[in-house]
Design a protein around this motif. Structure first.
Motif, PDB file in Angstrom:
ATOM      1  N   SER A  12      31.932  62.692  54.698  1.00  0.00           N
ATOM      2  CA  SER A  12      31.727  64.122  54.943  1.00  0.00           C
ATOM      3  C   SER A  12      31.040  64.338  56.287  1.00  0.00           C
ATOM      4  O   SER A  12      31.346  65.305  57.008  1.00  0.00           O
ATOM      5  CB  SER A  12      30.903  64.741  53.807  1.00  0.00           C
ATOM      6  N   GLU A  13      30.132  63.447  56.661  1.00  0.00           N
ATOM      7  CA  GLU A  13      29.459  63.569  57.956  1.00  0.00           C
ATOM      8  C   GLU A  13      30.444  63.355  59.105  1.00  0.00           C
ATOM      9  O   GLU A  13      30.387  64.045  60.131  1.00  0.00           O
ATOM     10  CB  GLU A  13      28.311  62.565  58.067  1.00  0.00           C
ATOM     11  N   GLU A  14      31.363  62.394  58.930  1.00  0.00           N
ATOM     12  CA  GLU A  14      32.358  62.144  59.977  1.00  0.00           C
ATOM     13  C   GLU A  14      33.315  63.317  60.121  1.00  0.00           C
ATOM     14  O   GLU A  14      33.701  63.680  61.236  1.00  0.00           O
ATOM     15  CB  GLU A  14      33.129  60.863  59.638  1.00  0.00           C
ATOM     16  N   VAL A  15      33.701  63.949  58.996  1.00  0.00           N
ATOM     17  CA  VAL A  15      34.579  65.119  59.069  1.00  0.00           C
ATOM     18  C   VAL A  15      33.891  66.242  59.830  1.00  0.00           C
ATOM     19  O   VAL A  15      34.502  66.918  60.667  1.00  0.00           O
ATOM     20  CB  VAL A  15      34.990  65.595  57.664  1.00  0.00           C
ATOM     21  N   GLN A  16      32.602  66.449  59.554  1.00  0.00           N
ATOM     22  CA  GLN A  16      31.867  67.489  60.271  1.00  0.00           C
ATOM     23  C   GLN A  16      31.849  67.237  61.773  1.00  0.00           C
ATOM     24  O   GLN A  16      32.032  68.144  62.578  1.00  0.00           O
ATOM     25  CB  GLN A  16      30.438  67.583  59.741  1.00  0.00           C
ATOM     26  N   ARG A  17      31.651  65.986  62.138  1.00  0.00           N
ATOM     27  CA  ARG A  17      31.637  65.643  63.564  1.00  0.00           C
ATOM     28  C   ARG A  17      33.022  65.883  64.181  1.00  0.00           C
ATOM     29  O   ARG A  17      33.145  66.403  65.293  1.00  0.00           O
ATOM     30  CB  ARG A  17      31.208  64.189  63.758  1.00  0.00           C
ATOM     31  N   ILE A  18      34.067  65.523  63.440  1.00  0.00           N
ATOM     32  CA  ILE A  18      35.435  65.737  63.931  1.00  0.00           C
ATOM     33  C   ILE A  18      35.703  67.231  64.118  1.00  0.00           C
ATOM     34  O   ILE A  18      36.222  67.663  65.156  1.00  0.00           O
ATOM     35  CB  ILE A  18      36.457  65.121  62.949  1.00  0.00           C
ATOM     36  N   LEU A  19      35.369  68.044  63.121  1.00  0.00           N
ATOM     37  CA  LEU A  19      35.610  69.489  63.208  1.00  0.00           C
ATOM     38  C   LEU A  19      34.841  70.110  64.361  1.00  0.00           C
ATOM     39  O   LEU A  19      35.313  71.050  65.009  1.00  0.00           O
ATOM     40  CB  LEU A  19      35.238  70.171  61.888  1.00  0.00           C
TER      41      LEU A  19
END
Length: 457
Positions: A12-19
């Motif tokens: 979830s942290e990586e998705v936030q960084r991607i977004l």
């Protein structure tokens, strides 16, 4: 050892960084394999909803050079069992109110269905949607909408006023929200005389498959259409800090439109108001909305100014203060990890003499940051398998006659052109005009409190 389905390509942290770093639409491929919502086929939902009536929008399957807006559609309230019988070609009492609409001539769309209201007596179903795995803690089906359509069902080209958008395809190949700015261009059958710049469109196209999630950035134009016999999708609009200003613009637009369109005159007989809204608010109510929106935006602006005076802050895609760095490991710039788990929705670079040849599949989206001398395309999200075409460019021409600056040399303006109420309203609610009025209102409200003691706010 964890089961394969429970292993996600991104935390979830990586998705936030991607977004946070994405500047274009993209598709997450393998994030939802274990989500219970993937069982939400139309047949499954029919069993869950039973005799509950759902409102469907119906449009004719005919080619025109103008978009089919919600005000021009027919509406019925029926059960999903009626809907499914109608899609199977049955007749009589099995199809309920769909009986008056031959399937060969009409498409049907149950759009903008808020899951929180649709399943208010079955709140456990909210947990079937797990946006928390995209880094949005606590967000599930309660903050999402459901879309069920037949082949040809569509949402005209528009951009959403608020936030960014996450779209999950469940069945078939999808759509978008009611707080929107709509284009006058029919992106599948454009009138190139009225909108000559549209022939320069370079769309981004994607077909969204069940289980995939499309990310649509803020203010990208998009046109959505179902391409399979039955499609089901779920989406959620993610709030952004800049939404405060957008709410002021929307409140101003609504106040102006309601004031002018509610005034009777010979040339003021058409409907600009969304038929899905209950009743027409009074001018007093609209001005209350304006004041509330301006007050909230001004408070946010004052808060940001104060934070900049104390220390710089960075915020994530939810508007929350970010504690991490934009650099991975503090030294290496972050690069969006495109690959088999994250696909960029890319622009079609080749020449496109026939716009329709490109638009027959997909969501078309264009950025609002491109030069205003170009015409934007729309985004097209398909139900079932979901196709989406996205383009960089300016919004479709919103002047009264739709002519671009470049085309005026070839057009002889009539000497005595009559200005209609709609012509006047087109100018008053032009995005540039509304943006300037919004800026003036927020600045005036913010300035009026600069010397006001905090206790009186």
């Amino acid at each position: 050892m964890a089961a394969p389905d429970s292993v996600k390509p991104f935390s979830s942290e990586e998705v936030q960084r991607i977004l946070h770093h994405l500047q274009q639409p993209a598709v997450f491929m393998n994030m939802t394999r274990d989500w219970p919502v993937l069982h939400w086929t139309a047949e499954h939902l029919s069993g869950c909803l039973g005799d509950k009536l759902v409102r469907f929008r119906l449009g004719r399957k005919e080619e025109t050079n103008t978009p089919l807006f919600e005000t021009q559609c027919s509406y019925v309230e029926a059960t999903l069992a009626h809907f499914l019988s109608w899609t199977r070609g049955q007749a009589g009492t099995h199809v309920g109110p769909f009986l008056e609409y031959p399937k060969s001539e009409y498409w049907a769309y149950a759009d903008y269905k808020y899951i929180a209201m649709l399943f208010q007596d079955q709140p456990s179903m909210f947990e079937d949607v797990k946006w928390s795995e995209f880094g949005f803690d606590g967000r599930n089906g309660r903050e999402s909408t459901l879309w069920i359509g037949t082949e040809g069902a569509n949402t005209p080209c528009h951009l959403d006023s608020y936030g960014c958008n996450l779209v999950l395809q469940v069945q078939g190949r999808i759509p978008y929200e009611e707080s929107s700015v709509f284009s006058q261009v029919d992106v599948l059958h454009p009138d190139l005389r009225r909108f000559p710049a549209f022939q320069a469109v370079r769309p981004h196209i994607v077909t969204l498959q069940p289980g995939q999630v499309l990310y649509v950035p803020r203010h990208w134009w998009h046109y959505v259409e179902s391409v399979d016999p039955i499609t089901v999708s779920v989406n959620s609009w993610i709030e952004l800090e800049v939404d405060d200003v957008a709410r002021v613009s929307e409140a101003v637009t609504k106040a102006v439109v309601c004031a002018i369109k509610s005034t009777p005159s010979d040339d003021n007989t058409d409907d600009w108001l969304n038929p899905t809204e209950e009743g027409v608010p009074s001018h007093h109510e609209n001005m209350q909305y304006v004041n509330l929106a301006v007050r909230a935006s001004a408070q946010r602006q004052r808060g940001l100014c104060h934070s900049r005076l104390t220390r710089p802050v960075k915020r994530d895609s939810r508007g929350q203060i970010r504690t991490g760095s934009d650099l991975v490991g503090g030294s290496v710039p972050f690069s969006v990890p495109f690959g088999r788990h994250l696909a960029a929705v890319r622009c079609q670079q080749e020449d496109l003499p026939d716009a329709r040849a490109v638009m027959t599949k997909g969501v078309e989206v264009s950025s609002d940051t491109a030069p205003r001398t170009e015409l934007a395309s729309a985004a097209r999200l398909h139900q079932g398998r979901h196709e989406c075409s996205l383009t960089q460019g300016r919004p479709p021409c919103d002047c009264a006659d739709g002519l671009s600056e470049d085309s005026k040399g070839d057009y002889e303006e009539p000497i005595h052109t009559r200005i209609t109420t709609n012509d006047l309203l087109d100018c008053l609610v032009h995005p540039d005009v509304i943006a300037h009025v919004t800026k003036l209102l927020v600045e005036r409200h913010t300035g009026s409190h600069r010397t006001t003691p905090p206790s009186s706010l």
